[in-house]
Design a protein around this motif. Structure first.
Motif, PDB file in Angstrom:
ATOM      1  N   GLY A  84       7.985  13.753  19.864  1.00 30.98           N
ATOM      2  CA  GLY A  84       7.185  12.560  19.633  1.00 30.98           C
ATOM      3  C   GLY A  84       5.731  12.968  19.679  1.00 30.98           C
ATOM      4  N   MET A  89       8.677   6.690  22.917  1.00 28.54           N
ATOM      5  CA  MET A  89       9.675   5.970  22.109  1.00 28.54           C
ATOM      6  C   MET A  89      10.216   6.870  20.999  1.00 28.54           C
ATOM      7  N   ASP A  90       9.326   7.616  20.349  1.00 26.43           N
ATOM      8  CA  ASP A  90       9.777   8.487  19.261  1.00 26.43           C
ATOM      9  C   ASP A  90      10.694   9.586  19.793  1.00 26.43           C
ATOM     10  N   VAL A  93      12.585   9.315  22.421  1.00 24.45           N
ATOM     11  CA  VAL A  93      13.830   8.640  22.790  1.00 24.45           C
ATOM     12  C   VAL A  93      14.677   8.369  21.540  1.00 24.45           C
ATOM     13  N   GLN A  94      14.025   7.943  20.470  1.00 25.36           N
ATOM     14  CA  GLN A  94      14.773   7.704  19.229  1.00 25.36           C
ATOM     15  C   GLN A  94      15.342   9.008  18.692  1.00 25.36           C
ATOM     16  N   PHE A  95      14.599  10.102  18.870  1.00 24.18           N
ATOM     17  CA  PHE A  95      15.107  11.418  18.482  1.00 24.18           C
ATOM     18  C   PHE A  95      16.401  11.725  19.236  1.00 24.18           C
ATOM     19  N   ARG A 110      18.462   9.624  20.462  1.00 30.27           N
ATOM     20  CA  ARG A 110      19.534   8.743  20.002  1.00 30.27           C
ATOM     21  C   ARG A 110      20.096   9.220  18.670  1.00 30.27           C
ATOM     22  N   LYS A 111      19.178   9.637  17.772  1.00 32.70           N
ATOM     23  CA  LYS A 111      19.654  10.168  16.484  1.00 32.70           C
ATOM     24  C   LYS A 111      20.525  11.394  16.698  1.00 32.70           C
ATOM     25  N   MET A 151      19.538   2.492  25.126  1.00 33.64           N
ATOM     26  CA  MET A 151      18.086   2.596  25.047  1.00 33.64           C
ATOM     27  C   MET A 151      17.522   2.641  26.469  1.00 33.64           C
ATOM     28  N   VAL A 200       7.032   0.309  16.584  1.00 32.09           N
ATOM     29  CA  VAL A 200       8.335   0.806  17.030  1.00 32.09           C
ATOM     30  C   VAL A 200       9.451  -0.231  16.957  1.00 32.09           C
ATOM     31  N   LEU A 235      13.053  -3.225  21.153  1.00 28.75           N
ATOM     32  CA  LEU A 235      13.632  -2.205  22.042  1.00 28.75           C
ATOM     33  C   LEU A 235      15.127  -2.429  22.178  1.00 28.75           C
TER      34      LEU A 235
END
Lengths: 240, 240, 240, 240, 240, 240
Positions: B26, B138-139, B141-143, B145-146, B153, B236, B239
């Motif tokens: 991120g 956040m980025d 965390v999304q990484f 998750r991907k 979350m 973003v 959530l």
């Protein structure tokens, strides 16, 4: 064809953004492909102890990488409490090579601090730092002249740097990280605008190299530095 | 009318550039007027010793200023060999406040390193660091998750921060350097998206302050943070 | 009923022993329940470099814990070779808040060093340090007046500090260690004798807090500080 | 005629005393004229963390000067608390160049520590360190073979180093301190026994240099290194 | 008659307060006249690396002075970033002498940390630290026995220490600061309860001393230590 | 018969090579059997801050071991970033004992730096350092007299040192490493040429010792030091 589509003797795209940081007397963001370095020049109205009362100025440099400029996060040297060997080596090189084109007598009893902070690293950070710092240094010098603090031009020649190397048996100009990390021979070359060498550092990373290879690599580096100096001339004009 | 033409309750222009550094999981460049901070988030697949085998993750932060980010050049902490008190205070604050909106159990046994590197400073660097780091976090965390490394979350709420202060008898939102350096009272406020306080730090720089002033300052801060959180939401999304 | 039998709004027993160390110009042992801190004030007849020739004095503080002041032995910062972030944060807070009640112009070009050494810790060491240091500072100032080094009284107001917090849903005054380590919200408040705030630091340890809770906590802190100031007045008399 | 009576292309007298320190697996005193360096090789039965479980060995070097090895006393780096930039640069160079002639796979999972301690300095301490360390390294390797810890010979080629430079317009081989401190161009060259380059470091101390000068200096260095390698062969015999 | 009214062979009043710090397994405040030292003993259930798997325990000590324990404020070693030579010397002495009366095999694989923090200094801080630490050590050992962690008594003998010296031509027992700072000869003596020497350190501060003086000083020290051991016996009883 | 064939009261062969390092004002290589130490004396024309304007000189010492002087390689203190306790203790001892035979008033406002660098260690490095440094100090003092910087002789007496110990129940003179590492009692004795004690440091390594043993050890040390002083006299002549 190289990994990023370049020819063997091709530089990465160069972009220099001047006045990047508003507080500094000289400041540029230099980008050589994906390598990005902020170079600032700060004027301090005093010299280090060993130069006191010698009617000379000083140019010195510091270098650092922000932790995530690299593929893996690099722990901060401030947290570790000491400056590492690689950092020492690089900042000594930057300072020494910039001093080689400055008439420190004309500069007056003051120090120009060069700070090179790598924000994204993809090979060639030390050579980009030198090429970029030259512009920041020039801007600081022009600031001194506008302020009437110095009369003559203390910078005697342009200065630029590039890496060359032997990778997979091929001689390549301006190595990116992927190339640099697998190079058999790695060389950093720093030259003046008049085509003379200021520093030549060739290292056998995996195999010793012959004089012929050294010559070919220096020719490749010279061709690249000529282009970098041409760009510098466009930005800062004649040295007078 | 303030020195930069703003109204008393007006934020400086906010600009957030995502994916600013290509290597980091991120990374954002946050600009609040002339204050510019690079915030990166790095995922490390282990936790510090005190958390080992506790089935929890960790979020921690480091903060630094490049030497010429400021009016006067600041000597590097790596060269001085130690991290200063102000740096310690700020990085503890950033880490603590980010952790307050993260469910570290959901995060898994890994650490997210937040690095805030100020490249230009004009007041409010710690609050900009927090607002920007939230996006970098956040980025990252999304990484995760991907990459299917986490399912739920772990971030439970938005998080933003702003400074307020009393300057020349007036209560102002989002102080720039000129205002901050002459403030009678200085306050940093960190709030969640749901409007609750995570950290309130009010300091009498020149004169002690009454409860009424504290209340007015908190109201001013709350109005500013609402706008920052609205910007975060646009970037973003929800959530979930 | 709290773990040590106190009511929610009840301070721990306060005991201040003056002249605790024979060499110092001011020295107290302050005990807040089981928390015990030695606070000394030392007069040095010079100021730090940044104040030279400004006709002003300086007040600065250092804080440390002896290794076994705590439940677990804390390794010495001298052995680790650096001062930690928590220590930095606390000593900056002590120095800043004491300076807020001192007219440094009246003090003359000298420094008062405040040393806070915790010999037993049971929560609230930073606030006890401030309350105790105020007395040590006063004694050092009275020493200067007896020695005819200063004429006017540089201390403009009393200064005391206390912690408050939300523990298990209850708002409590003057947290001990057991309470502090499980608090949902933790707040340190520093006030003058005239009832104004010098520093307010509220931190969400486990959950963000609403404005209403902030107000209630500040009211609780104010009531506690009034009692501490009353004790200070008994010890040092009127400020004149 | 040079200051010490040598011809331009003449080395200083070389003297290598083996088994100089009784405890070390390899140890030599190397004297190049008045420059005297103790080089020891120590075998440690483990590798640094980054090589763990890679079935490879490591060779690393450290360098220091005793305080009065020089004209002026040099403060100890241990007393200053940090290793300086020059030291870092030199010890990285020594380690890197020795590794270039070692097959670390054959060495097994162990480290050879090279320590170069300058007891008297008169120019060329880093190149003498390399030439001397090669012998110490060979002796340590032979020790391993005698102990049956390794079967094959991990050292693939001889390694020696020399300085050359341009002093008062003349190109000179093997600079002593007086020459080195006034040189216009200074170059350190490290070569293998087979006549290939391992490291070339040329620095413009006072004036940039042309390709022609670089070539002449490399030729001079090559002639000197051939003689040093011949001496090494006499001492350690064929590499088999 | 001495400056504080004592006879030449007279100790200063000794006062030992046990359980001075509530958290530590052993803790005393020892006062020898105006010299006051807090000695704590902490049990750690592991040994340093060099003792691992040797079925032995360890006793080690650290020593510090709070800044204003002395006439002049002593800067903190944590702020200076390193432990000074005097501190090193004293803490090595304390640890070594305590180990001399402990059977580390009986102690089990654990470490007892002794911390000596001087809160007021008037000469003889190292000897008071030893005499006091012996009691703290005993209390920690008795704690281990109560907890059934060890069966036998690892402490084999009492241990106490005193300084003696030649001041103005007179031989004196138990020097205070005024005497110590003008002594011609200064000696620290550490003895067991059975009257044998554990450490004898005699230093000619201003003039070398003859064997006769050494003998007289040792006799004086022996008489003083006997009294200290008698006090220790009253406090901790027989060693069994 | 001892491990190296000596009698109990026999010194190891002593060899002192003067002018060992060409740059230093005084420099010797001292060899006591297999223990070898380079001792240099450097004159600096200023004194430390605490002696400024007191019309006195200063003598101070530093001590180090090169890494492979010992059986096991000792990591450099410069790399570890701090000077260890043993080093501190030894260099304080060397400096203190040399000062005891120097009239610092006669020396003038200058410092003599003594550097003791152990290149091979086989027990007794600190005592050899003192015996050797005395000669280096004398040579530096004679240099000052030749340069007419001082008139009188500031060195008032010879100074030598030796270790003695109880090993396997036997009292031995001049312990080598094998003896020292198994000694029950270890003692370092420093004496003047006139037979008086400058420092006596006796340590019970494994068992406390009685007065009788102390006396016997001191007698043994005295006999050894007499021989060392006789050698010093031969080298430097009468002190006048």
């Amino acid at each position: 064809m190289r990994i990023d589509g370049r020819k063997k003797n091709q530089l990465r795209p160069l972009k220099i953004t001047r006045n990047f940081i508003k507080h500094a007397e000289g400041s540029v963001l230099i980008e050589m492909g994906e390598t990005k370095v902020i170079c600032t020049a700060t004027i301090e109205e005093r010299v280090p102890p060993f130069l006191r009362d010698k009617k000379k100025g000083w140019v010195t440099a510091e270098y650092a990488m922000i932790p995530r400029s690299s593929h893996e996060r690099i722990p901060r040297e401030s947290a570790r409490g000491k400056v590492g060997g690689r950092t020492h080596e690089i900042q000594r090189l930057i300072g020494r090579s910039l001093r080689s084109v400055v008439d420190t007598t004309t500069l007056g009893e003051r120090t120009i601090w060069i700070d090179c902070d790598v924000i994204q690293a993809d090979g060639g950070t030390r050579t980009a730092s030198i090429t970029g710092s030259f512009i920041a240094l020039m801007d600081a010098v022009q600031f001194l002249r506008k302020e009437k603090k110095i009369n003559a031009m203390p910078v005697r020649d342009y200065l630029a740097a590039i890496s060359v190397g032997k990778v997979g048996g091929e001689l390549l100009l301006d190595l990116n990280y992927a190339e640099d990390s697998t190079a058999e021979v790695d060389m950093n070359v720093i030259m003046t605008g008049s085509g003379k060498f200021v520093e030549v550092q060739g290292t056998a990373e995996q195999q010793a190299f012959a004089k012929k290879e050294l010559d070919d690599l220096l020719r490749l580096a010279t061709s690249g530095i000529k282009k970098l100096v041409a760009s510098q001339k466009k930005l800062v004009g004649e040295l007078a």
